[in-house]
Design an enzyme around this catalytic site. Structure first.
Site, PDB file in Angstrom:
ATOM      1  N   HIS A  91     112.333  -9.435  -6.445  1.00 18.71           N
ATOM      2  CA  HIS A  91     112.151 -10.851  -6.613  1.00 18.71           C
ATOM      3  C   HIS A  91     111.371 -12.101  -5.732  1.00 18.71           C
ATOM      4  O   HIS A  91     110.630 -12.657  -6.078  1.00 18.71           O
ATOM      5  CB  HIS A  91     113.506 -11.123  -6.524  1.00 18.71           C
ATOM      6  CG  HIS A  91     115.617 -10.767  -7.697  1.00 18.71           C
ATOM      7  ND1 HIS A  91     115.266  -9.575  -6.781  1.00 18.71           N
ATOM      8  CD2 HIS A  91     114.801 -10.887  -9.210  1.00 18.71           C
ATOM      9  CE1 HIS A  91     115.459  -8.965  -7.837  1.00 18.71           C
ATOM     10  NE2 HIS A  91     116.026 -10.291  -8.921  1.00 18.71           N
ATOM     11  N   GLY A 148     109.795 -10.836 -14.019  1.00 19.37           N
ATOM     12  CA  GLY A 148     109.088  -9.195 -14.304  1.00 19.37           C
ATOM     13  C   GLY A 148     109.347  -8.187 -14.959  1.00 19.37           C
ATOM     14  O   GLY A 148     110.017  -8.663 -16.056  1.00 19.37           O
TER      15      GLY A 148
END
Lengths: 287, 287
Positions: free
Chosen positions: B38, B148
């Site tokens: 993250h 992601g």
């Protein structure tokens, strides 16, 4: 007034407007063949918004098999005259391939409100409406969008979608416009034969009868009101009822006694030959 | 860095930023319990965007019955430290009732890409993802959003939704981050016992073996690659394969021979005890 056909051009015009102005962007999405009802939406937008954007797009996604997508009436030249006279600044007229360059894999669905009325008789219709309106909202990014209450269920579906998906747009519902004799204005009225046009008056007449009935009573059942409306429509030999329902508004749910709801809608869809007309009346019973 | 909990506050901060600045708004949506993966998304956003917005919201809609919604790990204090260090400007941490004040009646669905992999083993999951991401996009209205690639199917679904619904946001896919020994970073890694953690290395190892296999060959079948990966995962006694599939990328469709596709994805979901881990490798075969 400027006419653009591509999403990129539309976005660049709106971006330019926003950069130079503090006014809001008002949006009137239509399928064209504009009548006085559409013009009233544009005038409302003109009175509230800095930039008035009109879209004209006959959306294949909201027509079912055997419905009138192919023969839906089109008249671009007249549409642009009506739009300009009513105060549109920017007209967006995309092709089908501009809106759907590839078959769409993404669908926006609203459940609950779409199981009855037009949702029941036109399966998939409101998915098509919610999906294209969501696309148009993303393209235009308006501050307000103006919809006619003739399509009351459509307004309810779009308001639900806006609320559920946190769309940053205010939905402004606008009253149905009518011909002098009461017929609700619709692009589809052009399909009617002279005799069908005459008999089609039973829709607005039955709604007026219903309003009168409600005014005279402290309470009533949905069934009573529905019978009244249905028997008046039955006086037109060419009328074939698709639905004639009395529901609580805006939830669009059935009710027994009028004491259980603050507002009712009498919603009609009636076929004359191949032409399917809709109309409705929303009656507030108490504040 | 500022933390806000309501949609209204978030919108007013972003509106204020846009009024005063020309920079873009970058958005990193997460479910919290932030790790280095993250943080890398936030750093990427920091390098590209004027205002970096992070959301932390464990979305109940994307968890199925019996999945880990209730026990999904949460650590707000540490999340805020990670966020600040990685360059977030604004953190949006809504409650479930702020995001869903009433049960949502509106669903955004993407078909085609969601029928296999996680879509098959977690029915409804991608509807939940598409719906909440669409809500967050409407709330934040970012110029770029960073995701992601560990959740490669999620990225494909969101890219498809953005394209189909004309959302005005650029999706920036970012590489998977890994622990030193190769394990893909995931908030769910915290569930693993010491022994499971050791054996979980078969995921990344099998992907490395697959890459090596591909490098040495002019062509191969999906079946060959899948067997190779499956037999390596089988060397871990605690591993229970949910899926191990080789598909064309980004279409996520099956193929026979590698000569028919330019890019492949090897996608894995493997359970260790109650913990389900995913990982993947995307291999470009030719330009």
């Amino acid at each position: 007034m400027e006419v653009v056909h591509s999403i990129a051009d539309l976005r660049s015009r709106i971006r330019e407007y926003r950069r130079k102005n503090d006014g809001s962007v008002g949006f009137v999405p239509t399928m064209g063949y504009l009548h006085e009802g559409h013009a009233s939406l544009l005038r409302k937008a003109r009175s509230q918004s800095g930039l008035v954007v009109l879209s004209i797009f006959v959306n294949p996604l909201q027509f079912g098999p055997g419905e009138d997508f192919e023969r839906y009436p089109r008249n671009t030249e007249r549409d642009l005259e009506v739009a300009e006279a009513a105060g549109a600044d920017l007209v967006f007229m995309p092709s089908v391939s501009e809106m759907y360059p590839a078959p769409t894999r993404t669908t926006v669905s609203v459940t609950g409100l779409t199981s009855n009325l037009c949702g029941a008789s036109r399966p998939g219709h409101f998915d098509g409406v919610a999906t294209v309106v969501s696309k148009l909202f993303h393209i235009v990014q308006p501050d307000q969008a103006f919809f006619g209450l003739k399509d009351a269920q459509q307004v309810a579906v779009i308001e639900q979608m806006v609320q559920d998906l946190n769309l940053a747009v205010e939905i402004v519902p606008c009253p149905t416009l009518r011909e002098k004799d009461g017929l609700a204005m619709s692009s589809r009225n052009v399909y009617l034969t002279e005799e069908e046009r005459k008999q089609a008056l039973v829709l607005s007449q039955s709604l007026e009868l219903a309003k009168e009935f409600v005014r005279g009573r402290s309470s009533f059942t949905a069934g009573e009101l529905e019978s009244l409306v249905r028997s008046h429509i039955a006086t037109a030999p060419l009328a074939v009822i698709d639905y004639a329902e009395v529901l609580a508004y805006p939830a669009l749910e059935t009710f027994e006694s009028s004491t259980h709801t603050d507002s009712v809608i009498i919603a009609l869809a009636v076929k004359f030959g191949k032409t399917r007309l809709i109309d409705n009346a929303i009656i507030q019973l108490r504040k």
